[in-house]
Design a protein around this motif. Structure first.
Motif, PDB file in Angstrom:
ATOM      1  N   GLU A 187      14.570  36.418  13.585  1.00 21.43           N
ATOM      2  CA  GLU A 187      15.966  36.507  13.159  1.00 21.43           C
ATOM      3  C   GLU A 187      16.468  37.941  13.252  1.00 21.43           C
ATOM      4  O   GLU A 187      17.578  38.200  13.727  1.00 21.43           O
ATOM      5  CB  GLU A 187      16.087  35.989  11.738  1.00 21.43           C
ATOM      6  CG  GLU A 187      17.501  36.010  11.187  1.00 21.43           C
ATOM      7  CD  GLU A 187      17.558  35.550   9.749  1.00 21.43           C
ATOM      8  OE1 GLU A 187      18.663  35.401   9.230  1.00 21.43           O
ATOM      9  OE2 GLU A 187      16.482  35.354   9.150  1.00 21.43           O
ATOM     10  N   VAL A 188      15.657  38.887  12.801  1.00 25.33           N
ATOM     11  CA  VAL A 188      16.040  40.291  12.890  1.00 25.33           C
ATOM     12  C   VAL A 188      16.107  40.720  14.349  1.00 25.33           C
ATOM     13  O   VAL A 188      16.971  41.521  14.743  1.00 25.33           O
ATOM     14  CB  VAL A 188      15.043  41.165  12.107  1.00 25.33           C
ATOM     15  CG1 VAL A 188      15.411  42.643  12.220  1.00 25.33           C
ATOM     16  CG2 VAL A 188      15.008  40.749  10.647  1.00 25.33           C
ATOM     17  N   LEU A 189      15.225  40.165  15.179  1.00 23.41           N
ATOM     18  CA  LEU A 189      15.251  40.494  16.603  1.00 23.41           C
ATOM     19  C   LEU A 189      16.569  40.079  17.239  1.00 23.41           C
ATOM     20  O   LEU A 189      17.163  40.828  18.023  1.00 23.41           O
ATOM     21  CB  LEU A 189      14.074  39.809  17.313  1.00 23.41           C
ATOM     22  CG  LEU A 189      14.007  39.972  18.828  1.00 23.41           C
ATOM     23  CD1 LEU A 189      13.850  41.443  19.217  1.00 23.41           C
ATOM     24  CD2 LEU A 189      12.874  39.145  19.415  1.00 23.41           C
ATOM     25  N   GLN A 190      17.047  38.874  16.923  1.00 26.00           N
ATOM     26  CA  GLN A 190      18.327  38.425  17.473  1.00 26.00           C
ATOM     27  C   GLN A 190      19.465  39.299  16.965  1.00 26.00           C
ATOM     28  O   GLN A 190      20.414  39.582  17.701  1.00 26.00           O
ATOM     29  CB  GLN A 190      18.571  36.960  17.104  1.00 26.00           C
ATOM     30  CG  GLN A 190      17.585  35.999  17.723  1.00 26.00           C
ATOM     31  CD  GLN A 190      17.514  36.141  19.227  1.00 26.00           C
ATOM     32  OE1 GLN A 190      18.545  36.175  19.919  1.00 26.00           O
ATOM     33  NE2 GLN A 190      16.303  36.249  19.759  1.00 26.00           N
ATOM     34  N   ARG A 191      19.368  39.732  15.732  1.00 30.46           N
ATOM     35  CA  ARG A 191      20.371  40.650  15.202  1.00 30.46           C
ATOM     36  C   ARG A 191      20.361  41.959  15.985  1.00 30.46           C
ATOM     37  O   ARG A 191      21.407  42.528  16.292  1.00 30.46           O
ATOM     38  CB  ARG A 191      20.106  40.877  13.718  1.00 30.46           C
ATOM     39  CG  ARG A 191      21.083  41.823  13.032  1.00 30.46           C
ATOM     40  CD  ARG A 191      20.506  43.212  12.932  1.00 30.46           C
ATOM     41  NE  ARG A 191      21.463  44.167  12.414  1.00 30.46           N
ATOM     42  CZ  ARG A 191      21.451  45.460  12.691  1.00 30.46           C
ATOM     43  NH1 ARG A 191      20.549  45.955  13.515  1.00 30.46           N
ATOM     44  NH2 ARG A 191      22.359  46.274  12.195  1.00 30.46           N
ATOM     45  N   ASP A 192      19.167  42.456  16.337  1.00 29.85           N
ATOM     46  CA  ASP A 192      19.059  43.692  17.111  1.00 29.85           C
ATOM     47  C   ASP A 192      19.618  43.531  18.522  1.00 29.85           C
ATOM     48  O   ASP A 192      20.222  44.458  19.071  1.00 29.85           O
ATOM     49  CB  ASP A 192      17.601  44.142  17.169  1.00 29.85           C
ATOM     50  CG  ASP A 192      17.129  44.767  15.854  1.00 29.85           C
ATOM     51  OD1 ASP A 192      17.983  44.970  14.974  1.00 29.85           O
ATOM     52  OD2 ASP A 192      15.926  45.032  15.725  1.00 29.85           O
ATOM     53  N   ILE A 193      19.420  42.350  19.110  1.00 24.20           N
ATOM     54  CA  ILE A 193      19.992  42.102  20.438  1.00 24.20           C
ATOM     55  C   ILE A 193      21.511  42.186  20.376  1.00 24.20           C
ATOM     56  O   ILE A 193      22.163  42.783  21.237  1.00 24.20           O
ATOM     57  CB  ILE A 193      19.533  40.731  20.977  1.00 24.20           C
ATOM     58  CG1 ILE A 193      18.032  40.771  21.297  1.00 24.20           C
ATOM     59  CG2 ILE A 193      20.332  40.339  22.219  1.00 24.20           C
ATOM     60  CD1 ILE A 193      17.469  39.441  21.733  1.00 24.20           C
ATOM     61  N   ARG A 194      22.100  41.604  19.322  1.00 24.36           N
ATOM     62  CA  ARG A 194      23.556  41.696  19.164  1.00 24.36           C
ATOM     63  C   ARG A 194      23.986  43.142  18.968  1.00 24.36           C
ATOM     64  O   ARG A 194      25.059  43.549  19.433  1.00 24.36           O
ATOM     65  CB  ARG A 194      24.000  40.824  17.984  1.00 24.36           C
ATOM     66  CG  ARG A 194      23.814  39.332  18.203  1.00 24.36           C
ATOM     67  CD  ARG A 194      24.548  38.516  17.151  1.00 24.36           C
ATOM     68  NE  ARG A 194      23.981  38.695  15.833  1.00 24.36           N
ATOM     69  CZ  ARG A 194      23.035  37.944  15.301  1.00 24.36           C
ATOM     70  NH1 ARG A 194      22.506  36.959  16.026  1.00 24.36           N
ATOM     71  NH2 ARG A 194      22.592  38.156  14.078  1.00 24.36           N
ATOM     72  N   GLN A 195      23.159  43.929  18.295  1.00 20.52           N
ATOM     73  CA  GLN A 195      23.486  45.335  18.099  1.00 20.52           C
ATOM     74  C   GLN A 195      23.450  46.098  19.420  1.00 20.52           C
ATOM     75  O   GLN A 195      24.295  46.969  19.681  1.00 20.52           O
ATOM     76  CB  GLN A 195      22.504  45.955  17.102  1.00 20.52           C
ATOM     77  CG  GLN A 195      22.742  47.430  16.817  1.00 20.52           C
ATOM     78  CD  GLN A 195      24.104  47.704  16.207  1.00 20.52           C
ATOM     79  OE1 GLN A 195      24.621  46.878  15.452  1.00 20.52           O
ATOM     80  NE2 GLN A 195      24.686  48.851  16.528  1.00 20.52           N
ATOM     81  N   ILE A 196      22.484  45.782  20.271  1.00 22.80           N
ATOM     82  CA  ILE A 196      22.414  46.422  21.588  1.00 22.80           C
ATOM     83  C   ILE A 196      23.651  46.063  22.412  1.00 22.80           C
ATOM     84  O   ILE A 196      24.216  46.910  23.118  1.00 22.80           O
ATOM     85  CB  ILE A 196      21.115  46.007  22.311  1.00 22.80           C
ATOM     86  CG1 ILE A 196      19.908  46.614  21.579  1.00 22.80           C
ATOM     87  CG2 ILE A 196      21.127  46.449  23.765  1.00 22.80           C
ATOM     88  CD1 ILE A 196      18.573  46.142  22.115  1.00 22.80           C
ATOM     89  N   VAL A 197      24.078  44.801  22.325  1.00 26.15           N
ATOM     90  CA  VAL A 197      25.296  44.386  23.035  1.00 26.15           C
ATOM     91  C   VAL A 197      26.486  45.203  22.555  1.00 26.15           C
ATOM     92  O   VAL A 197      27.341  45.623  23.352  1.00 26.15           O
ATOM     93  CB  VAL A 197      25.541  42.884  22.826  1.00 26.15           C
ATOM     94  CG1 VAL A 197      26.908  42.477  23.381  1.00 26.15           C
ATOM     95  CG2 VAL A 197      24.441  42.066  23.493  1.00 26.15           C
ATOM     96  N   ARG A 198      26.561  45.469  21.256  1.00 22.81           N
ATOM     97  CA  ARG A 198      27.674  46.268  20.728  1.00 22.81           C
ATOM     98  C   ARG A 198      27.617  47.697  21.243  1.00 22.81           C
ATOM     99  O   ARG A 198      28.658  48.330  21.434  1.00 22.81           O
ATOM    100  CB  ARG A 198      27.647  46.240  19.205  1.00 22.81           C
ATOM    101  CG  ARG A 198      28.044  44.892  18.631  1.00 22.81           C
ATOM    102  CD  ARG A 198      28.292  44.949  17.145  1.00 22.81           C
ATOM    103  NE  ARG A 198      28.768  43.665  16.667  1.00 22.81           N
ATOM    104  CZ  ARG A 198      30.023  43.263  16.714  1.00 22.81           C
ATOM    105  NH1 ARG A 198      30.948  44.059  17.233  1.00 22.81           N
ATOM    106  NH2 ARG A 198      30.373  42.077  16.254  1.00 22.81           N
ATOM    107  N   GLU A 199      26.434  48.222  21.463  1.00 23.70           N
ATOM    108  CA  GLU A 199      26.335  49.567  22.026  1.00 23.70           C
ATOM    109  C   GLU A 199      26.848  49.596  23.453  1.00 23.70           C
ATOM    110  O   GLU A 199      27.419  50.594  23.909  1.00 23.70           O
ATOM    111  CB  GLU A 199      24.882  50.054  21.961  1.00 23.70           C
ATOM    112  CG  GLU A 199      24.344  50.275  20.549  1.00 23.70           C
ATOM    113  CD  GLU A 199      25.046  51.423  19.840  1.00 23.70           C
ATOM    114  OE1 GLU A 199      25.594  52.314  20.531  1.00 23.70           O
ATOM    115  OE2 GLU A 199      25.050  51.431  18.592  1.00 23.70           O
ATOM    116  N   TYR A 200      26.678  48.506  24.184  1.00 28.43           N
ATOM    117  CA  TYR A 200      27.150  48.439  25.574  1.00 28.43           C
ATOM    118  C   TYR A 200      28.619  48.032  25.677  1.00 28.43           C
ATOM    119  O   TYR A 200      29.272  48.299  26.686  1.00 28.43           O
ATOM    120  CB  TYR A 200      26.304  47.433  26.364  1.00 28.43           C
ATOM    121  CG  TYR A 200      25.100  48.049  27.033  1.00 28.43           C
ATOM    122  CD1 TYR A 200      25.211  48.666  28.282  1.00 28.43           C
ATOM    123  CD2 TYR A 200      23.858  48.041  26.427  1.00 28.43           C
ATOM    124  CE1 TYR A 200      24.113  49.244  28.905  1.00 28.43           C
ATOM    125  CE2 TYR A 200      22.746  48.619  27.030  1.00 28.43           C
ATOM    126  CZ  TYR A 200      22.886  49.212  28.268  1.00 28.43           C
ATOM    127  OH  TYR A 200      21.802  49.787  28.883  1.00 28.43           O
TER     128      TYR A 200
END
Length: 819
Positions: A335-348
């Motif tokens: 669950e935290v991993l999916q949250r981190d993926i969304r965070q990476i998308v926000r950085e891009y």
């Protein structure tokens, strides 16, 4: 002589050969009787009832005239019944598709074990023949042994009728349907058989049912779970224990096996990659009760040993790591991993890269691969219990926003969706902002769901397709409610949250349709609320975007009557307001109020406070108010992050009236998510503060009071107040200070939450800190969707500090029902 004979024979042969070469007239087709067996037909142009699609017909036959339609092989089923199912008619042009559909319709009569359609070409047309194979028909349907399930329920379950063909496949499905019905009703050992002799001899379908014992799951237990509580593991399972009325405790072997897999996936998502899960079933002596025990060997929980990035050229690794939660030394959590993926998308997102998880477009941003179990590559280290997370990034290329297209809004104007987008044509495509836009659209009253997709093939631009599902925006409610603050009350109201004052109907019929006065996002509400302690009636109109600009306009007329301790207060007036949104966080509101206030039905006047008695009768009150607000909380009923703050100045007497004074108030609320479970239910810490001060000669009905829901719980509504009169009537204070710390957490699903809290506050005659009342308590919040989104709130609070004149009330509650 023999020469003459030879010449005569040669001459006769030539004549015979010449006669064979002459074209003979085509034979007339003999009239064919439907009951007659046809001549052998060509084997290729036919289709059988096995489900083979398409008829192998030579192309030159299509379009010929259908000279005859034959029905062959039926003896029990009347020919007329079969012909009524056929669309191919004599004299029509031959169409293979129609014939194929015809044979399917004949087979759907459920009278035949096989159906074939055959095509016979003639000199000028074709003959279409439907070959049917009949079976013995069902003459009776009976059930033996069904002591618990009524025969009517069983008949509704089986797809059988008297007069249908005896089809073993359909009978098998019927047996299975009966068994499934019994299993759903807690008879897991049921067995259903057929009386084969009666079926073969008489066409009687007799289901022989052996019910077995009715089994209930009395308990779902766990063994070996060290890291998670039993309640946590029970949440995602299909198998539930029996609870009177609420849960049947159904024993379903397939569901238990699915639950084993569910628990295995749960542990894997939490980093227990070596976990093993089994189950044991324990039955009572009479086999009517059972316990399901899930046996768990957790193994070790894996820790992230290393996080690496590959392919990131535009965004630095430092920036990508900045917002990550699952870093080196942290235990793995999907669950935290999916949250981190969304965070990476926000950085891009600010750089124009489009992220569509389900797309294989090489020009779009991709993080990991879809065939990876968790989206990114997990590399297990040689050292047990450790793994590496590898974010494989394919950036694609940046795009700009083209057109923004709205679809699915048959009643609502496009602008209602466009207002929530916060992206504009020509700017860089921002996937993070568009993801937030989906959340905002779903929380508006106009749309129940939304989906955003980039479309188009322009090399530099992508149109934004916004697909919305319109929600129910009109409501007519007849309900009732009870509150510790306001007593018992009724409610009759009509509200349209997508009102359009300019969309007048063209006829009386259209007046009552779902099109008139709908579509512009305005609010129109009419309500009447009679009650034991308060009665309200109001008409309200609100335009959130005046002339499609960031201004709002509101108008309301109201009537309110409140039964106080020993008197009544009646308010009749109206409010006009004009608002301005400076950005998505800051806003201001200017409002004007005028009302008539009547103090009446004063009981036992000598005992009452002089502040009340002196204002008996009518008073005129006017005011002008300015409110400044800042709000960073996300939309939704339960805020979970951000802050909201407001400051208000209200000048009474600005438009005339009997009173002149100034009223200042301020509030500040903050929300912090402390945790989030697998179902994205949040544990939230909230802080609420309120302060107010009045300068000038103020009437008692405009002063501050404390106690009850929204104030210091553990005290009665208006139970915290300065007192006056021989009977110590509450007359309110000119200074208010309240503060609450509250922890909210999920209990069950999205509907039931719990809270623990501590309240503190005071109400004083002037600016000073006297007795600070305080309390601690706990409560529940229950949202019942079909009763509306306002939750049922019950709070139990115990006062820790109180004044001698305060009124204590340990339970505060609020509950409303609308239909």
């Amino acid at each position: 002589m023999w020469i003459v004979v030879a010449l005569l024979g040669l001459f006769a042969g030539l004549i015979s050969a010449r006669g064979l070469a002459q074209p003979a007239p085509p034979p007339r087709p003999a009239p064919l009787d439907d009951s007659a067996m046809p001549a052998p037909l060509p084997p290729v142009p036919r289709v059988g009832a096995s489900g083979q699609r398409g008829i192998a017909v030579p192309p030159e036959l299509t379009g010929r005239t259908v000279e005859q339609v034959r029905i062959v092989g039926n003896s029990q089923v009347a020919t007329a019944i079969i012909r009524n199912s056929i669309r191919t008619r004599e004299g029509d042009k031959f169409d293979p598709t129609t014939v194929e559909e015809d044979y399917q319709r004949v087979y759907a009569l459920k009278r035949f074990s096989n159906v074939e359609a055959r095509i016979e070409p003639t000199a000028r047309g074709v003959i279409v023949a439907f070959m049917v194979t009949e079976q013995k028909l069902i003459r009776s349907i009976q059930f033996i042994g069904n002591r618990t399930v009524p025969t009517a329920d069983l008949m509704a379950t089986v797809d059988l009728q008297i007069g249908q063909a005896i089809d073993p496949f359909r009978l098998s499905l019927a047996r299975q349907s009966i068994e499934n019905l019994y299993r759903d009703r807690n008879f897991p050992f049921v067995h259903v058989g057929l009386d084969e002799e009666a079926l073969r001899r008489d066409g009687w379908v007799i289901f022989q049912i052996v019910q077995g014992p009715e089994v209930r799951v009395r308990k779902v237990a766990f063994s070996g779970n060290r890291s998670f509580t039993d309640d946590k593991l029970r949440e995602p399972l299909r198998t539930k224990s029996w609870i009177f009325i609420f849960r049947p405790g159904t024993f379903d072997p397939e569901a238990i096996e699915d639950d084993v897999a569910t628990l295995r996936r749960f542990y894997e998502q939490k980093g227990f990659f070596d976990a093993r899960v089994g189950r044991t079933l324990t039955f009572s002596a009479d086999q009517k009760e059972m316990m399901v025990t899930f046996v768990i060997d957790e193994g070790s929980r894996y820790v992230v040993d290393r996080v690496t990035f590959k392919g990131n050229a535009t965004v630095s690794e430092k920036d990508l790591r900045r917002g990550l939660k699952l870093t080196e030394g942290k235990t793995f959590d999907a669950e935290v991993l999916q949250r981190d993926i969304r965070q990476i998308v926000r950085e891009y997102s600010p750089y124009g890269f489009i992220y569509q998880p389900q797309s294989d477009n090489p020009e779009y941003l991709r993080i990991g691969r879809r065939d990876y179990p968790f989206g990114v590559r997990t590399v297990f280290a040689r050292e047990p219990g450790k793994l590496e997370l590898v974010y494989e990034i394919t950036e694609g290329k940046p795009f700009r926003v083209g057109r923004i297209l709205v679809a699915g809004n048959s009643r609502s104007q496009d602008k209602l969706a466009l207002r929530e987008m916060r992206v504009y044509p020509g700017q860089l495509y921002n996937s993070g902002e568009l993801a937030d836009a989906v959340d905002r659209l779903r929380t508006t009253p106009y749309f129940s769901d939304a989906k955003i997709t980039p479309i188009g093939d322009d090399p530099a631009y992508r149109d934004v397709l916004v697909e919305v599902t319109e929600g129910k925006t009109a409501s007519f409610n007849i309900g009732a409610g009870v509150s510790s603050n306001g007593g018992i009350g009724g409610n009759i109201s009509f509200e349209q949250r997508n009102f359009d004052i300019t969309n007048w109907p063209n006829s009386w019929r259209e007046m009552f349709s779902d099109r008139a006065f709908i579509g512009a996002g305005q609010v129109f509400r009419v309500s009447i609320e009679p009650g034991t302690e308060q009665t309200n009636a109001s008409v309200r109109f609100y335009e959130p975007w005046l002339f499609d600009q960031p201004y709002s306009f509101g108008a309301e007329g109201y009537y309110r009557n409140r039964v106080r301790e020993s008197w009544e207060e009646r308010y009749a007036g109206g409010v006009l307001s004009l608002g301005k949104r400076f950005n998505y966080q800051w806003s201001a509101l200017l409002s004007f109020k005028g009302e008539d206030v009547l103090i009446h039905h004063i009981d036992d006047r000598p005992m009452r406070a002089p502040e009340v008695v002196d204002l008996a009768g009518h008073s005129t009150v006017t005011s002008a108010a300015l409110t400044l607000k800042r709000d960073t909380t996300p939309p939704g009923f339960f805020p979970y992050r951000g802050t909201s703050a407001s400051a208000k100045w209200e000048s009474f007497g600005a438009l005339g009236g009997d009173f002149t004074f100034q009223k200042f108030s301020a509030s500040f609320n903050a929300y912090l998510t402390l945790g989030e479970d697998l179902l994205e239910r949040r544990t939230v810490l909230a802080l609420y503060t309120d302060a107010g001060y009045i300068v000038g000669r103020d009437p008692f009905f405009e002063r501050y009071y404390g106690g009850g829901i929204g104030s210091v719980r553990g005290f009665r509504y208006r139970g915290i107040s300065p007192r006056s009169g021989l009977d110590d009537d509450p007359i309110g204070g000119s200074f208010l200070l309240n503060a609450t710390v509250e922890l909210g957490f999920p209990i069950y699903g999205e509907t039931l939450r719990g809270v623990v809290f501590s309240d503190a506050g005071t109400v004083e005659e002037d600016v000073r800190i006297g007795t600070i009342r305080s309390s601690i308590g706990a409560g529940i919040r229950l949202v019942i969707p079909f009763l509306g989104q306002a939750p049922l709130a019950i709070d139990f609070a115990y006062p820790l500090v109180k004044d001698d004149q305060d009124d204590v009330q340990y339970i505060s509650f609020s509950f409303g029902v609308n239909q």
